[in-house]
Every structure is written in structure tokens, then in C-alpha cells.
Design an enzyme around this catalytic site. Structure first.
Site, PDB file in Angstrom:
ATOM      1  N   THR A 201       0.603  -1.219   0.007  1.00 49.68           N
ATOM      2  CA  THR A 201      -0.061  -0.063  -0.053  1.00 49.68           C
ATOM      3  C   THR A 201       0.899   1.303  -0.020  1.00 49.68           C
ATOM      4  O   THR A 201       2.240   1.289   0.326  1.00 49.68           O
ATOM      5  CB  THR A 201      -0.821   0.072   1.277  1.00 49.68           C
ATOM      6  OG1 THR A 201      -1.545  -1.056   1.370  1.00 49.68           O
ATOM      7  CG2 THR A 201      -1.799   1.045   1.288  1.00 49.68           C
ATOM      8  N   GLY A 231      -9.533  -4.748   1.158  1.00 47.46           N
ATOM      9  CA  GLY A 231      -8.640  -4.863   2.195  1.00 47.46           C
ATOM     10  C   GLY A 231      -9.052  -3.431   3.274  1.00 47.46           C
ATOM     11  O   GLY A 231     -10.085  -2.686   3.181  1.00 47.46           O
ATOM     12  N   ASP A 232      -8.087  -3.233   3.996  1.00 51.19           N
ATOM     13  CA  ASP A 232      -8.337  -2.011   4.918  1.00 51.19           C
ATOM     14  C   ASP A 232      -7.971  -0.635   4.423  1.00 51.19           C
ATOM     15  O   ASP A 232      -8.609   0.184   4.906  1.00 51.19           O
ATOM     16  CB  ASP A 232      -7.591  -2.134   6.434  1.00 51.19           C
ATOM     17  CG  ASP A 232      -5.941  -2.018   5.755  1.00 51.19           C
ATOM     18  OD1 ASP A 232      -5.662  -2.778   4.752  1.00 51.19           O
ATOM     19  OD2 ASP A 232      -5.394  -1.119   6.334  1.00 51.19           O
ATOM     20  N   GLY A 253      -0.549  -3.334   5.364  1.00 47.01           N
ATOM     21  CA  GLY A 253      -0.439  -4.539   5.874  1.00 47.01           C
ATOM     22  C   GLY A 253      -1.568  -5.640   5.578  1.00 47.01           C
ATOM     23  O   GLY A 253      -2.245  -5.489   4.473  1.00 47.01           O
TER      24      GLY A 253
END
Length: 335
Positions: A201, A231-232, A253
């Protein structure tokens, strides 16, 4: 007999006046502006990287850091600085965002991004976009429009058209290196969770001269991801958070764990509600991620301009700069 007070006066008279009344040491002023960036965390070991590739990463990080720093030094907003830094990382095929994004299982590039304004906690996020050159610009457009926070897929692409954002053909985002990663994963007959290069990222956090905070994050997601996995990075509160009362965070992550822990907001809540420093709060939350089985890291900016890093992986592409003259980039955990 000499009276005690007279004796004290006589002793002080023997010393220069400057010694008789030393002023208290002044505390260092916080920086007027501050910036931190990251280019992803993961298994980054010096022995696995050629000197030439290491230098390429350091140069790319420094260029992004300089771009954001120029905005802040000129009195610009934290939001604009975050965008300026991330745009360069999205255009650089070394990083998993924009051009150079990893491939899905089906062999496409699907990108996510988010941005947040610490002044009002306004936010914008997009997921699953495939033609927008700079997903961070699209996230900013969603935020500035104000009607929604999170758009995805075809709808996000339609919104990009309405906002006249720059588009690129699919082949512009694809790189041979990322294609090889997907091919290797399929040849080994493993899932996206079983490879060392499963995530990456880019992101930035900033404090401007007015004292406002901002954070942004952009990603191509996880190599070999399937079923529209998100994802986040685009999830406000997990991968991105900014609040002038506490801190700004951008995460990188294993997104599933960062979502479950609500990493970005959890860090700032510890600062705001428990009075913890940003380093302590970051280390505590990353330890929680590790205890659940996840890995990765964060960059965090305090409301006073203190920029810190916390990660439990072997390395994280990162850098920070401020108005006091600091400007540094790093890759490995030992740095």
C-alpha cells in the site's frame, strides 16, 4: 556575627550576574508542518534486494516526500500535501498502487483509496476501480462532493467520469513484475494469503502550518485476490483516519486484521481518550494485530507534528520530513 541573609548576598556577589539567575531551559518548539509517507510493509530484507533496486526505492520515496513537503512549506493544506505525495507513489510502478498495482486472480488490476480531513472528519473512499489513473484523486473528489463517503466498482467509475478525472487503459497499470508474481502464485497452487508479497500500500499523513491534520491511503490490494475482496486501505477507521484532536494514520499490511482491529481509529482513540502518546498508542494497536496473527504497520502524525512509525514486519518503505529540517527515508526494520 554575619547574618544568614547577608552571607548569602555576599556569596552571590562573587559570581557573575548571568550565573546568579540562570533562565530555565527553553523547550523545543514543535514543527510548523510535518509529513510522513509509506510505500507498504512486508518481508523487506537487505539481503534480498540489490543495491540498484534499493536506491530506486529510496529515490522514489524521497521524491514523494519532497512533493508533499513543498506543499506544506508553501503554506498549503495537509490534504493537498497528502495527495501530492501519494500521486507520485501511484505513478511509480515500484509500488502496489495505481500503476504497478498487483493482479487479481482473474488477471485484472483493481484499486482502492481513501482520504480524510482532520478538521471535520470528512472522508472519501473508493474500491474496485480499474481505469482511474490516480485513485487518491477520486477519493478526494468523493469527499469534496460530500453526498457519500464510499463508492465502489462501476459506480465509482461513473463518478470519475462525471468529475472528469484522468483515465488510463488497462495495460498502463499492468507491469511484467506484478504479472510474474501472479503466475508464480498460481504455479505453486497457493492462495493469496500464502505468499510473502501478498500485500502493499502507499499512504501519507500530514500536519499543515494551520495545525490541521490529514491522512490518505491507496493500494492495488492483495496479489491474487478474488471475489471482489477489499482490504483496509479504503476503509475509514481501519486503513485511514484523521482527527485534529488526536492524530492522523495511514496503515499498510494484512487488511483483514487491520479491519478487525479498526487500527487507524483505534490508535487515535487511545491518544484522544486515554492520553497516550502516538508512539505508545501505535505500538499497542500493532501488537494487538500481531496477537491476532496479522502483520503490517502504520505511519502516524500527532496533532503537534510528531511523526512516528510502528510495524511488526521485516521492513516498511517509509519517510518523514518537517519544517525543522528533518528529511529521511528508510526501508528496513533496523533503520
Amino acid at each position: 556575627m554575619i547574618k544568614p541573609l547577608a552571607a548569602l548576598v555576599a556569596i552571590l556577589a562573587l559570581f557573575p550576574a548571568t550565573l546568579a539567575a540562570q533562565p530555565a531551559a527553553e523547550e523545543a518548539e514543535p514543527p510548523r508542518w510535518s509529513l510522513a509517507i509509506h510505500g507498504g510493509a512486508g518481508t523487506l530484507k537487505r539481503e534480498n534486494m540489490t543495491p540498484e533496486r534499493e536506491q530506486a526505492y529510496r529515490s522514489a520515496l524521497q521524491a514523494a516526500l519532497d512533493a508533499g513537503a513543498r506543499v506544506l512549506a508553501d503554506g498549503g493544506d495537509a490534504l493537498d500535501a497528502v495527495e501530492a505525495a501519494i500521486v507520485l507513489l501511484e505513478d511509480n510502478p515500484l509500488f502496489n498502487a495505481g500503476r504497478g498495482s498487483v493482479f487479481t486472480w482473474e488477471g485484472t488490476n483493481e484499486m482502492d483509496a481513501s482520504i480524510m480531513d482532520g478538521r471535520t472528519r470528512a472522508a472519501g473512499a473508493v474500491a474496485g476501480v480499474t481505469t482511474v489513473r490516480h485513485p487518491i484523486h477520486l477519493a478526494r473528489a468523493v469527499m469534496d462532493d460530500g453526498r457519500h463517503v464510499f463508492l465502489s466498482g462501476a459506480g465509482a467509475e461513473q463518478f470519475a467520469t462525471a468529475k472528469r478525472l484522468e483515465r488510463m487503459p488497462a495495460e498502463w497499470f499492468a507491469t511484467p513484475h506484478r504479472r510474474q508474481q501472479l503466475d508464480d502464485m498460481k504455479a505453486r497452487e497457493v492462495s493469496a494469503l500464502d505468499v510473502e508479497y501478498k500485500f502493499g500500500t502507499v499512504g501519507a499523513v500530514a500536519r499543515d502550518q494551520k495545525g490541521h491534520l490529514a491522512a490518505g491511503t491507496s493500494t492495488g490490494g492483495m496479489t491474487g485476490k478474488r471475489w471482489g475482496r477489499i482490504g483496509d486501505a479504503p476503509v475509514i477507521g481501519a486503513g485511514t483516519w484523521a482527527d485534529d484532536r488526536s492524530c492522523a494514520v495511514s496503515a499498510t499490511g494484512w487488511g483483514e486484521f487491520f479491519i478487525r482491529a479498526g487500527v487507524a481509529q483505534a490508535i487515535c482513540d487511545r491518544v484522544l481518550l486515554a492520553g497516550e502518546g502516538v508512539q505508545q498508542a501505535s505500538d499497542t494497536v500493532i501488537a494487538e494485530v500481531a496477537a491476532m496473527g496479522g502483520d503490517g504497520g502504520v505511519i502516524v502524525m500527532s496533532k503537534d507534528g510528531e511523526a512516528v512509525f510502528s510495524f511488526n514486519s521485516a521492513g516498511m518503505y517509509r519517510g518523514r520530513a518537517n519544517s525543522s529540517g528533518a528529511s529521511e527515508v528508510a526501508i528496513f526494520a533496523q533503520e
